[in-house]
Every structure is written in structure tokens, then in C-alpha cells.
Write a protein that holds these residues in place. Structure first.
Motif, PDB file in Angstrom:
ATOM      1  N   HIS A   1       0.913  -1.250   0.083  1.00 25.46           N
ATOM      2  CA  HIS A   1      -0.018   0.124  -0.001  1.00 25.46           C
ATOM      3  C   HIS A   1       0.727   1.220   0.027  1.00 25.46           C
ATOM      4  O   HIS A   1       0.857   1.962   0.999  1.00 25.46           O
ATOM      5  CB  HIS A   1      -0.837  -0.026   1.116  1.00 25.46           C
ATOM      6  N   TRP A   2       1.528   1.499  -1.319  1.00 26.97           N
ATOM      7  CA  TRP A   2       2.241   2.693  -1.101  1.00 26.97           C
ATOM      8  C   TRP A   2       2.587   3.199  -2.693  1.00 26.97           C
ATOM      9  O   TRP A   2       2.090   2.511  -3.594  1.00 26.97           O
ATOM     10  CB  TRP A   2       3.662   2.787  -0.627  1.00 26.97           C
ATOM     11  N   THR A   3       2.587   4.383  -3.088  1.00 22.03           N
ATOM     12  CA  THR A   3       2.807   5.000  -4.550  1.00 22.03           C
ATOM     13  C   THR A   3       3.961   5.753  -4.735  1.00 22.03           C
ATOM     14  O   THR A   3       4.097   6.514  -3.603  1.00 22.03           O
ATOM     15  CB  THR A   3       1.514   5.781  -4.644  1.00 22.03           C
TER      16      THR A   3
ATOM     17  N   CYS B   1      -6.851   4.010   5.213  1.00 18.91           N
ATOM     18  CA  CYS B   1      -7.337   4.006   3.804  1.00 18.91           C
ATOM     19  C   CYS B   1      -7.988   2.652   3.480  1.00 18.91           C
ATOM     20  O   CYS B   1      -7.896   1.641   4.208  1.00 18.91           O
ATOM     21  CB  CYS B   1      -6.149   4.216   2.857  1.00 18.91           C
TER      22      CYS B   1
ATOM     23  N   PRO C   1      -4.805   7.847   6.315  1.00 20.61           N
ATOM     24  CA  PRO C   1      -5.142   8.827   5.617  1.00 20.61           C
ATOM     25  C   PRO C   1      -3.951  10.076   5.994  1.00 20.61           C
ATOM     26  O   PRO C   1      -4.046  10.978   5.349  1.00 20.61           O
ATOM     27  CB  PRO C   1      -6.295   9.275   6.512  1.00 20.61           C
TER      28      PRO C   1
ATOM     29  N   GLU D   1       5.757   8.924  -6.089  1.00 19.35           N
ATOM     30  CA  GLU D   1       5.122  10.171  -6.689  1.00 19.35           C
ATOM     31  C   GLU D   1       6.206  10.884  -7.734  1.00 19.35           C
ATOM     32  O   GLU D   1       7.263  10.450  -7.828  1.00 19.35           O
ATOM     33  CB  GLU D   1       4.883  11.116  -5.433  1.00 19.35           C
TER      34      GLU D   1
ATOM     35  N   ARG E   1       4.598   7.795  -1.316  1.00 20.30           N
ATOM     36  CA  ARG E   1       3.471   8.060  -0.475  1.00 20.30           C
ATOM     37  C   ARG E   1       3.181   6.635   0.230  1.00 20.30           C
ATOM     38  O   ARG E   1       2.577   5.874  -0.672  1.00 20.30           O
ATOM     39  CB  ARG E   1       2.560   8.758  -1.234  1.00 20.30           C
ATOM     40  N   CYS E   2       2.728   6.884   1.391  1.00 17.23           N
ATOM     41  CA  CYS E   2       2.391   5.550   2.143  1.00 17.23           C
ATOM     42  C   CYS E   2       0.605   5.749   2.021  1.00 17.23           C
ATOM     43  O   CYS E   2       0.207   6.733   2.208  1.00 17.23           O
ATOM     44  CB  CYS E   2       2.787   5.445   3.711  1.00 17.23           C
ATOM     45  N   ASP E   3       0.097   4.499   1.706  1.00 19.59           N
ATOM     46  CA  ASP E   3      -1.340   4.555   1.557  1.00 19.59           C
ATOM     47  C   ASP E   3      -2.000   3.862   2.427  1.00 19.59           C
ATOM     48  O   ASP E   3      -3.255   3.367   2.256  1.00 19.59           O
ATOM     49  CB  ASP E   3      -1.590   4.247  -0.001  1.00 19.59           C
TER      50      ASP E   3
ATOM     51  N   HIS F   1      -1.173   9.774   4.868  1.00 22.90           N
ATOM     52  CA  HIS F   1      -0.414   9.802   3.511  1.00 22.90           C
ATOM     53  C   HIS F   1       1.248  10.260   3.676  1.00 22.90           C
ATOM     54  O   HIS F   1       1.418  11.302   3.173  1.00 22.90           O
ATOM     55  CB  HIS F   1      -1.054  10.518   2.314  1.00 22.90           C
ATOM     56  N   CYS F   2       1.805   9.758   4.519  1.00 21.52           N
ATOM     57  CA  CYS F   2       3.119  10.371   4.828  1.00 21.52           C
ATOM     58  C   CYS F   2       3.860  10.271   3.131  1.00 21.52           C
ATOM     59  O   CYS F   2       3.871   9.260   2.558  1.00 21.52           O
ATOM     60  CB  CYS F   2       4.045   9.620   5.656  1.00 21.52           C
ATOM     61  N   ARG F   3       4.603  11.484   2.989  1.00 21.54           N
ATOM     62  CA  ARG F   3       5.410  11.387   1.860  1.00 21.54           C
ATOM     63  C   ARG F   3       6.917  11.271   2.239  1.00 21.54           C
ATOM     64  O   ARG F   3       7.606  11.990   2.852  1.00 21.54           O
ATOM     65  CB  ARG F   3       5.131  12.491   0.829  1.00 21.54           C
TER      66      ARG F   3
END
Ligand code: SF4
Length: 365
Positions: A14-16, A169, A29, A18, A24-26, A31-33
Motif C-alpha cells: 500500500h504505497w505509491t 485508507c 489517511p 510520486e 507516499r504511504c497509503d 499519507h506520509c510522503r
């Protein structure tokens, strides 16, 4: 050796990635970047190189066998022992935290007891527990560890319980709660401003979690609200919460109102008077909820379960002790035959109110 391979560190989900190079941790909520080497606010999830990791897999701050009523869960295998454990860290920052030594820990030495999922499941069997509870701190932040432990437990016939603030999330929460047999969600207030000022979070994701667990999973759900004098105990707020509760969760989800004691960064408030708990309970009952309890005080009426059909006491309790049992083998009222919502067996367990700390490293399994 790379930190990625440090003990307890595993790849996280669960991360994206950027566009600016941060990750970004998902999971929640916030959403630490993060840039390489940084940890999230929860302290236990971090960026290592080009990926997110969980740094507390298989590490615990301690284990204890508790009555299931202490989670609190009053309609899930009453009277049975549960193996409780937690790790470290938290994704909220509640000023009144009653577990702050664990949740705000930045010291991995508190994670002294090593326990891979299989060992926890084996320990639960050996100790005669019916379930394992992810508690003391929030399993949302160690979900990879909680999910794998729940699967190991299920393979041995042990149920899993999440005690959570529900600040997750949707996708991460769905993964975690799908593995649970019971969930207690801490609804800290019914006021977005309270969540922002006192907890450093927000209310809406918690309400989404409550609806999701109730509507979309097979897990048994109960809800807890810690009432703090002057902060979240007003009639109007409790009435709004009770209306939402009855409308979105229905009458059968139990709700526990528990007493605050001064702790952590909130030492300027008095303990919650028993009369406040009784008042909140009355408001919730008046809104049609069937099972509303009081906690952290001695109150046999507020501890006991009444049949919503005939009003008889079907589970008498004095704190964590079961004092009478009036359900038949199908979980229906022995007097009037109305079914009591929950997960029941023909007889309650007999664990009582004992609390038994254990060190897994000291057990022969
Ligand atoms: S789980 Fe931890 S790292 Fe992830 S967004 Fe929440 S606080 Fe940040």
C-alpha cells in the motif's frame, strides 16, 4: 548490511511512487510522503531505498492472556481467554492516550519479545486461548504482520481480533479487516474538530471503517468511546453519534462507553464520573440501540447483556466475571427465544477476570 534486511524489517504494501521522487504511504489517511531513510509518523513504517518497509514484523512489546471482555468484546465468545499483544508506534497522536508508553515508543528495545506468526498461533493453542488480539497499539500500522498472524491462527482454529482506531485508507483497511473474526473500533468522539485538535487525525475515515467492517466483512463489530469530561461527553454530541450509529450500524452493534483517567499529555482533566457513563448509555438506549455498556467502572447493570425482546439478563457480568448465563445453545434468550446478536457457544468460557503476562520466548512450543 542494508537496513532492509535488519531484523523485523519486511517489504510493505500500500504505497505509491510520486512524480517528485518521494514515496507516499497509503496505509492511513496521513499519507506520509517520504524520502529515502525517512520514517512515517507511526515510526514503524519507513522508506528504504526504492520501497516502503515495515520495521516491526515479528517483534512485540509484550504478551498477556486477558479476558475477551477486556478488549472490550461482550458478544464474542464470552468468558474466553485471548492472547493479547502489540508492537510499537501509532498513526494517531491522542493527547489522552492510555497506552502511550507503547504507542509513542521510539525505542525498538521495547520490542524485546520476538515472535513470528506461527509461534504466536502455537502459543495461543498452548495457552488455551480461543483468540489472538492485535491490541495495545493499532494493527493498521503493522498490517502485514497482523494479516500473516491471523492466517497462521486460522490454520490452527484460533480466531483473530483487531482493536483499532479505524484510521485507515479503504484498501489497507479492507485487507486487514477481511482477516479478522472480531473488531473493536475506538470511536474517539463524534466531532471532526476533536479528532483534529486532540488526536491529530480526522473523523470521516473512522466512520467509513465502521461502515465497511459492519457492511462488507464477516467480522463481529463492537465500538468503544472513551468519554473525557468536558471534551466529548455533551448530550448533543452523544445524541448525534447515537443517531448516526442507529442509522448506519443498526441496533445490534454493541457500544461501550468507558471512563477516562488522566494520562500522557492530558493530566488536567478529572476522571469520568460514573453518572456520565450512565447518561451516555441512556441516550444510546433511547435511540434504539440494543446493547450499550459502561466500562472502566464497577457497574453490574452497565456490564450485563439484556435480551432486547423481553428485557431479561442473558449474560450477567460483574466487570470481567460472568455471573449468570441465560442463552440457549443457539444464542437465543432462554426465556423468550429472541436471538442475541453475536458469536456465542452453548456455554461461556470460565477464564474470569485473570490477567496473565507471558513471555513467548520462555514457552516451550
Ligand atoms: S501508516 Fe504510518 S507511514 Fe503510513 S501514512 Fe500512516 S502514519 Fe504515515
Amino acid at each position: 548490511m542494508s537496513d532492509l534486511f535488519a531484523p523485523g524489517t519486511v517489504p510493505a504494501r500500500h504505497w505509491t511512487r510520486e512524480a517528485d521522487g518521494r514515496i507516499r504511504c497509503d496505509v492511513c489517511p496521513r499519507h506520509c510522503r517520504l524520502r529515502d531513510g525517512q520514517r512515517g509518523l507511526c515510526f514503524v513504517r519507513a522508506r528504504r531505498g526504492d520501497q516502503m518497509v515495515l520495521t516491526t514484523f515479528g517483534r512485540s512489546s509484550g504478551y498477556c492472556v486477558d479476558p475477551i471482555e477486556k478488549k472490550p468484546l461482550d458478544h464474542f465468545l464470552p468468558g474466553t481467554p485471548v492472547l493479547s499483544f502489540g508492537t510499537a508506534g501509532c498513526n494517531l497522536a491522542c493527547r489522552f492516550c492510555q497506552n502511550w508508553d507503547i504507542s509513542r515508543s521510539r525505542d525498538v528495545d521495547t520490542l524485546a519479545d520476538e515472535a513470528p506468526p506461527e509461534r504466536i498461533a502455537a502459543a495461543a493453542v498452548a495457552l488455551g486461548c480461543r483468540s489472538v488480539a492485535f491490541t495495545y497499539n493499532d494493527p493498521v500500522i503493522f498490517l502485514e504482520y497482523a494479516v500473516e498472524t491471523a492466517r497462521a491462527c486460522r490454520a490452527r482454529g484460533i480466531r483473530s481480533v483487531a482493536v483499532t482506531a479505524g484510521y485507515a485508507c479503504p484498501e489497507a483497511g479492507a485487507e486487514l479487516f477481511a482477516e479478522m473474526d472480531a473488531v473493536n473500533v475506538d470511536l474517539k468522539a463524534f466531532d471532526p474538530d476533536f479528532y483534529a485538535r486532540v488526536c491529530g487525525g480526522s473523523l470521516a475515515p473512522v466512520l467509513e471503517t465502521l461502515e465497511h467492517v459492519h457492511r462488507d466483512t464477516d467480522a463481529w463489530l463492537e465500538v468503544t468511546t472513551l468519554l473525557i469530561p468536558g471534551l466529548n461527553d455533551g448530550d448533543e454530541e452523544i445524541e448525534r453519534a447515537a443517531r448516526w450509529f442507529a442509522d448506519r450500524l443498526g441496533p445490534d452493534v454493541p457500544w461501550h462507553f468507558t471512563a477516562f483517567h488522566p494520562d500522557h499529555r492530558m493530566l488536567d482533566r478529572p476522571r469520568t464520573p460514573p453518572a456520565t457513563l450512565a447518561r451516555a448509555r441512556r441516550i444510546a438506549l433511547d435511540h434504539g440501540l440494543h446493547h450499550v455498556y459502561t466500562g472502566n467502572v464497577r457497574d453490574p447493570e452497565g456490564d450485563s447483556t439484556r435480551c432486547h425482546g423481553c428485557g431479561a439478563i442473558v449474560i450477567g457480568r460483574d466487570r470481567y466475571e460472568i455471573t449468570s448465563w441465560g442463552l440457549d445453545a443457539r444464542g437465543t434468550c432462554a426465556r423468550c427465544g429472541v436471538r442475541c446478536a453475536g458469536v456465542f457457544e452453548p456455554q461461556p468460557g470460565s477464564w474470569g477476570s485473570r490477567r496473565m503476562p507471558v513471555r513467548l520466548s520462555g514457552l516451550e512450543l
